[in-house]
Design a protein around this motif. Structure first.
Motif, PDB file in Angstrom:
ATOM      1  N   ARG A  89      29.703  47.112   3.856  1.00 21.18           N
ATOM      2  CA  ARG A  89      29.797  48.459   4.428  1.00 21.18           C
ATOM      3  C   ARG A  89      30.892  48.544   5.473  1.00 21.18           C
ATOM      4  NH1 ARG A  89      23.308  49.859   4.707  1.00 21.18           N
ATOM      5  NH2 ARG A  89      22.977  49.386   2.498  1.00 21.18           N
ATOM      6  N   VAL A  90      31.024  47.515   6.307  1.00 21.01           N
ATOM      7  CA  VAL A  90      32.099  47.519   7.303  1.00 21.01           C
ATOM      8  C   VAL A  90      33.453  47.451   6.614  1.00 21.01           C
ATOM      9  CG1 VAL A  90      33.162  46.200   9.183  1.00 21.01           C
ATOM     10  CG2 VAL A  90      30.695  46.626   9.181  1.00 21.01           C
ATOM     11  N   GLN A  91      33.563  46.670   5.545  1.00 20.50           N
ATOM     12  CA  GLN A  91      34.837  46.605   4.813  1.00 20.50           C
ATOM     13  C   GLN A  91      35.226  47.978   4.269  1.00 20.50           C
ATOM     14  OE1 GLN A  91      35.938  43.684   6.185  1.00 20.50           O
ATOM     15  NE2 GLN A  91      37.155  43.791   4.337  1.00 20.50           N
ATOM     16  N   ALA A  92      34.260  48.733   3.788  1.00 19.88           N
ATOM     17  CA  ALA A  92      34.549  50.075   3.280  1.00 19.88           C
ATOM     18  C   ALA A  92      35.031  50.988   4.409  1.00 19.88           C
ATOM     19  CB  ALA A  92      33.304  50.661   2.613  1.00 19.88           C
ATOM     20  N   VAL A  93      34.420  50.876   5.582  1.00 24.19           N
ATOM     21  CA  VAL A  93      34.854  51.674   6.728  1.00 24.19           C
ATOM     22  C   VAL A  93      36.251  51.243   7.171  1.00 24.19           C
ATOM     23  CG1 VAL A  93      34.382  52.239   9.147  1.00 24.19           C
ATOM     24  CG2 VAL A  93      32.510  52.193   7.493  1.00 24.19           C
ATOM     25  N   ILE A  94      36.516  49.950   7.153  1.00 23.47           N
ATOM     26  CA  ILE A  94      37.856  49.468   7.507  1.00 23.47           C
ATOM     27  C   ILE A  94      38.895  50.044   6.564  1.00 23.47           C
ATOM     28  CG2 ILE A  94      39.351  47.420   7.487  1.00 23.47           C
ATOM     29  CD1 ILE A  94      36.948  45.873   8.685  1.00 23.47           C
ATOM     30  N   ARG A  95      38.635  50.019   5.265  1.00 20.71           N
ATOM     31  CA  ARG A  95      39.594  50.579   4.291  1.00 20.71           C
ATOM     32  C   ARG A  95      39.868  52.054   4.584  1.00 20.71           C
ATOM     33  NH1 ARG A  95      36.689  47.166   0.954  1.00 20.71           N
ATOM     34  NH2 ARG A  95      35.329  48.809   0.212  1.00 20.71           N
ATOM     35  N   ALA A  96      38.843  52.783   4.983  1.00 18.10           N
ATOM     36  CA  ALA A  96      39.013  54.205   5.299  1.00 18.10           C
ATOM     37  C   ALA A  96      39.714  54.415   6.640  1.00 18.10           C
ATOM     38  CB  ALA A  96      37.657  54.901   5.319  1.00 18.10           C
ATOM     39  N   SER A  97      39.800  53.355   7.446  1.00 19.15           N
ATOM     40  CA  SER A  97      40.315  53.486   8.811  1.00 19.15           C
ATOM     41  C   SER A  97      41.670  52.828   9.039  1.00 19.15           C
ATOM     42  CB  SER A  97      39.310  52.864   9.793  1.00 19.15           C
ATOM     43  OG  SER A  97      38.037  53.441   9.653  1.00 19.15           O
ATOM     44  N   LEU A  98      42.189  52.112   8.062  1.00 18.28           N
ATOM     45  CA  LEU A  98      43.452  51.396   8.259  1.00 18.28           C
ATOM     46  C   LEU A  98      44.556  52.349   8.690  1.00 18.28           C
ATOM     47  CD1 LEU A  98      43.469  48.831   5.327  1.00 18.28           C
ATOM     48  CD2 LEU A  98      43.136  48.386   7.761  1.00 18.28           C
ATOM     49  N   GLY A  99      45.309  51.916   9.689  1.00 18.25           N
ATOM     50  CA  GLY A  99      46.397  52.733  10.211  1.00 18.25           C
ATOM     51  C   GLY A  99      45.961  53.759  11.237  1.00 18.25           C
ATOM     52  N   ARG A 100      44.677  53.836  11.506  1.00 15.05           N
ATOM     53  CA  ARG A 100      44.140  54.774  12.497  1.00 15.05           C
ATOM     54  C   ARG A 100      43.825  54.030  13.782  1.00 15.05           C
ATOM     55  NH1 ARG A 100      42.441  59.825  10.139  1.00 15.05           N
ATOM     56  NH2 ARG A 100      43.222  59.754   8.011  1.00 15.05           N
ATOM     57  N   ASP A 101      43.695  54.770  14.873  1.00 16.58           N
ATOM     58  CA  ASP A 101      43.352  54.167  16.155  1.00 16.58           C
ATOM     59  C   ASP A 101      41.856  53.901  16.295  1.00 16.58           C
ATOM     60  OD1 ASP A 101      45.989  54.179  17.018  1.00 16.58           O
ATOM     61  OD2 ASP A 101      45.820  56.152  17.931  1.00 16.58           O
ATOM     62  N   GLU A 102      41.045  54.644  15.555  1.00 21.50           N
ATOM     63  CA  GLU A 102      39.594  54.521  15.673  1.00 21.50           C
ATOM     64  C   GLU A 102      38.971  54.393  14.286  1.00 21.50           C
ATOM     65  OE1 GLU A 102      38.222  57.960  17.753  1.00 21.50           O
ATOM     66  OE2 GLU A 102      39.145  57.363  19.630  1.00 21.50           O
ATOM     67  N   LEU A 103      37.794  53.782  14.246  1.00 20.44           N
ATOM     68  CA  LEU A 103      37.059  53.710  12.992  1.00 20.44           C
ATOM     69  C   LEU A 103      36.715  55.119  12.531  1.00 20.44           C
ATOM     70  CD1 LEU A 103      34.623  50.756  13.708  1.00 20.44           C
ATOM     71  CD2 LEU A 103      36.598  50.751  12.181  1.00 20.44           C
ATOM     72  N   LEU A 105      34.257  56.762  11.148  1.00 25.33           N
ATOM     73  CA  LEU A 105      32.837  56.688  10.807  1.00 25.33           C
ATOM     74  C   LEU A 105      32.331  57.935  10.100  1.00 25.33           C
ATOM     75  CD1 LEU A 105      31.521  54.981  14.047  1.00 25.33           C
ATOM     76  CD2 LEU A 105      31.945  53.927  11.817  1.00 25.33           C
ATOM     77  N   ILE A 106      32.788  59.086  10.514  1.00 23.99           N
ATOM     78  CA  ILE A 106      32.336  60.326   9.871  1.00 23.99           C
ATOM     79  C   ILE A 106      32.914  60.426   8.459  1.00 23.99           C
ATOM     80  CG2 ILE A 106      32.306  62.853   9.986  1.00 23.99           C
ATOM     81  CD1 ILE A 106      30.595  61.378  12.129  1.00 23.99           C
ATOM     82  N   ALA A 107      34.198  60.175   8.328  1.00 29.05           N
ATOM     83  CA  ALA A 107      34.834  60.254   7.008  1.00 29.05           C
ATOM     84  C   ALA A 107      34.256  59.227   6.043  1.00 29.05           C
ATOM     85  CB  ALA A 107      36.341  60.055   7.149  1.00 29.05           C
ATOM     86  N   ALA A 108      33.807  58.097   6.572  1.00 28.17           N
ATOM     87  CA  ALA A 108      33.293  57.015   5.725  1.00 28.17           C
ATOM     88  C   ALA A 108      31.771  56.900   5.791  1.00 28.17           C
ATOM     89  CB  ALA A 108      33.942  55.701   6.155  1.00 28.17           C
ATOM     90  N   GLN A 109      31.099  57.956   6.218  1.00 24.48           N
ATOM     91  CA  GLN A 109      29.647  57.855   6.435  1.00 24.48           C
ATOM     92  C   GLN A 109      28.870  57.482   5.177  1.00 24.48           C
ATOM     93  OE1 GLN A 109      27.885  61.529   7.799  1.00 24.48           O
ATOM     94  NE2 GLN A 109      29.387  62.713   6.670  1.00 24.48           N
ATOM     95  N   ASP A 110      29.344  57.893   4.012  1.00 27.84           N
ATOM     96  CA  ASP A 110      28.634  57.509   2.789  1.00 27.84           C
ATOM     97  C   ASP A 110      28.662  55.996   2.584  1.00 27.84           C
ATOM     98  OD1 ASP A 110      28.019  60.138   2.286  1.00 27.84           O
ATOM     99  OD2 ASP A 110      29.639  60.433   0.836  1.00 27.84           O
TER     100      ASP A 110
END
Length: 127
Positions: A89-103, A105-110
């Motif tokens: 689950r954290v890996q999925a959030v990381i993929r959605a967050s790469l290049g951003r300053d913050e995780l 979490l809302i965009a990757a909530q699923d």
């Protein structure tokens, strides 16, 4: 460092975590060769789940993994299953967050509630 011990590998992390004298310890972002490991240590066992090392990952992934792991354990999952699921689950959030300053979490909530994990968990020999 963990428990004032230098940690350069999952085996080092397992030895250091046992010095804490608690029943169960989650250690995040452990060097594992070219990969990065997250481990769970109990007095009798230690397991690792390694993933590819990413660059430019926002801060907070260890906190997120710890929270997900705890939630899964409270729900009754075994340490091995909780480790694999929380890392996935954290890996999925990381993929959605790469290049951003913050995780993101809302965009990757699923991703935070998915049950499937194809990650392997291995026993660590802490010698």
């Amino acid at each position: 460092s963990l428990a004032s011990q230098r940690v350069d590998s999952p085996a080092d992390a397992a030895r250091a975590a046992r010095l804490l004298g608690v029943r169960e310890v989650v250690v995040t972002s452990v060097p594992d060769g070219a990969r990065i490991a997250n481990i769970v240590v109990t007095p009798s066992q230690a397991w690792r789940c390694s993933v590819e090392r990413e660059t430019h990952v926002p801060h907070g992934t260890g906190d997120l993994l710890s929270a997900l792991y705890l939630a899964l354990r409270v729900e009754g999952h075994s340490p091995v299953d909780a480790l694999a699921a929380s890392v996935s689950r954290v890996q999925a959030v990381i993929r959605a967050s790469l290049g951003r300053d913050e995780l993101q979490l809302i965009a990757a909530q699923d991703c935070l509630v998915q049950e499937k994990s194809d990650l392997s968990v291995e026993i660590i020999q802490a010698g």
